[in-house]
Design an enzyme around this catalytic site. Structure first.
Site, PDB file in Angstrom:
ATOM      1  N   PRO A   2     -18.851 -37.990 -25.705  1.00 48.68           N
ATOM      2  CA  PRO A   2     -17.743 -37.721 -26.638  1.00 48.68           C
ATOM      3  C   PRO A   2     -16.478 -37.321 -25.867  1.00 48.68           C
ATOM      4  O   PRO A   2     -16.542 -36.471 -24.989  1.00 48.68           O
ATOM      5  CB  PRO A   2     -18.239 -36.543 -27.477  1.00 48.68           C
ATOM      6  CG  PRO A   2     -19.668 -36.350 -27.144  1.00 48.68           C
ATOM      7  CD  PRO A   2     -19.940 -37.039 -25.842  1.00 48.68           C
ATOM      8  N   GLU A   3     -15.378 -37.964 -26.177  1.00 48.86           N
ATOM      9  CA  GLU A   3     -14.095 -37.625 -25.574  1.00 48.86           C
ATOM     10  C   GLU A   3     -13.239 -36.896 -26.611  1.00 48.86           C
ATOM     11  O   GLU A   3     -13.726 -36.553 -27.682  1.00 48.86           O
ATOM     12  CB  GLU A   3     -13.387 -38.896 -25.083  1.00 48.86           C
ATOM     13  CG  GLU A   3     -14.194 -39.671 -24.049  1.00 48.86           C
ATOM     14  CD  GLU A   3     -13.429 -40.874 -23.508  1.00 48.86           C
ATOM     15  OE1 GLU A   3     -12.191 -40.815 -23.429  1.00 48.86           O
ATOM     16  OE2 GLU A   3     -14.077 -41.879 -23.181  1.00 48.86           O
TER      17      GLU A   3
END
Ligand SMILES: [Zn+2]
Length: 289
Positions: A2-3
């Protein structure tokens, strides 16, 4: 992994659910992925109300009166909002049970992590303030100022989290493509105008993805288990061997900063010359591009 847009989506989902509730119990299932002493961790946040839910870079911050709980999802971490009576999914490591004053029914925040690279830790209040600019919260001027003095290659600098927080492989590749910059170019060889354009493209890519709830490849889901919608808008990431959407040349993949890096060698030329300085009396000595 996840960014920033995915973590922002999770934070937006958690905020209205967690704020004003109190952590009544914490239950560990299997080996916990805590940093620090587990008993201290558990006693420190039990019976604490959650005051705010914030994000910095890819880290989620749950602020309580005495401490801040920091959650980094690593590669496969998930935070799921659930009723206490719903079955617990495999690879769930922590159950936070919460109640509110007006609603005595308990709800759970469940931390699930298949590959166990995520980390939960308690932060001192003082340590939460010193920060590199967050790619979404900072202004374009602040981002430009953070990057301008660097000599590293673009891909390395943007992924490192040392100068700008929150960007990962997907959004770095997408932003560099949008800005027409080769990922291996040294920042010191990129002119001011093009570097500012990159900052603008980073903002735009993040905005579009946040509006669509992020990008889901494998494990990322929001707090209700829903998937993000940005994958369909990716221009270059994960598309090696396919035609560039801008010029039709074949998208290439190389390894930079230890990560698979996608780019179009036609649209993203290497900036190999020293950048043109803004100081007038140096013009003519330096050939810029
Ligand atoms: Zn192209």
């Amino acid at each position: 992994m996840p960014e920033l847009p995915e973590v922002e989506t999770i934070v937006r989902g958690l905020r209205p659910r967690l704020c004003g509730r109190t952590i009544k119990s914490i239950q560990l299932l299997g080996r916990p992925s805590f940093r620090g002493e587990v008993p201290l961790f558990l006693t420190s946040i039990k019976n604490q109300p959650v005051l705010s839910v914030l994000r910095h870079g890819k880290t989620i911050l749950l602020n309580m009166p005495g401490n801040t709980l920091s959650i980094h999802l690593g590669m496969t971490g998930q935070l799921l909002w659930s009723h206490t009576n719903h079955p617990v999914e495999p690879h769930t490591h922590v159950l936070f049970s919460l109640s509110s004053i007006d609603d005595q029914s308990y709800q759970q925040l469940r931390y699930r992590d298949i590959r166990r690279f995520g980390r939960l830790k308690l932060l001192d209040k003082q340590k939460t303030s010193n920060r590199v600019p967050d790619a979404w919260e900072c202004s374009i001027d602040e981002m430009f100022a953070a990057l301008r003095p660097r000599n590293a290659r673009l891909k390395h600098a943007l992924l490192s989290q040392k100068y700008i927080a929150g960007l990962g492989n997907i959004y770095v590749d997408e932003s560099l493509f949008s800005a027409g910059l080769h990922p291996a170019s040294s920042i010191s060889h990129v002119g001011d105008k093009r570097l500012r354009r990159l900052c603008e493209e980073i903002k735009q890519v993040l905005k579009t993805s946040i509006n669509l709830g992020g990008t889901s490849f494998r494990n990322y889901v929001d707090v209700h288990g829903g998937r993000g919608g940005f994958k369909g808008l990716l221009s270059i990431y994960g598309k090696a061997g396919r035609p560039c959407p801008r010029c039709g040349a074949t998208i290439e993949k190389i390894f930079l900063a230890g990560r698979g890096t996608h780019f179009c060698s036609h649209c993203q030329r290497m900036s190999s010359l020293p950048r043109r300085t803004d100081i007038g009396n140096n013009l003519g000595k330096v050939k810029g591009k």
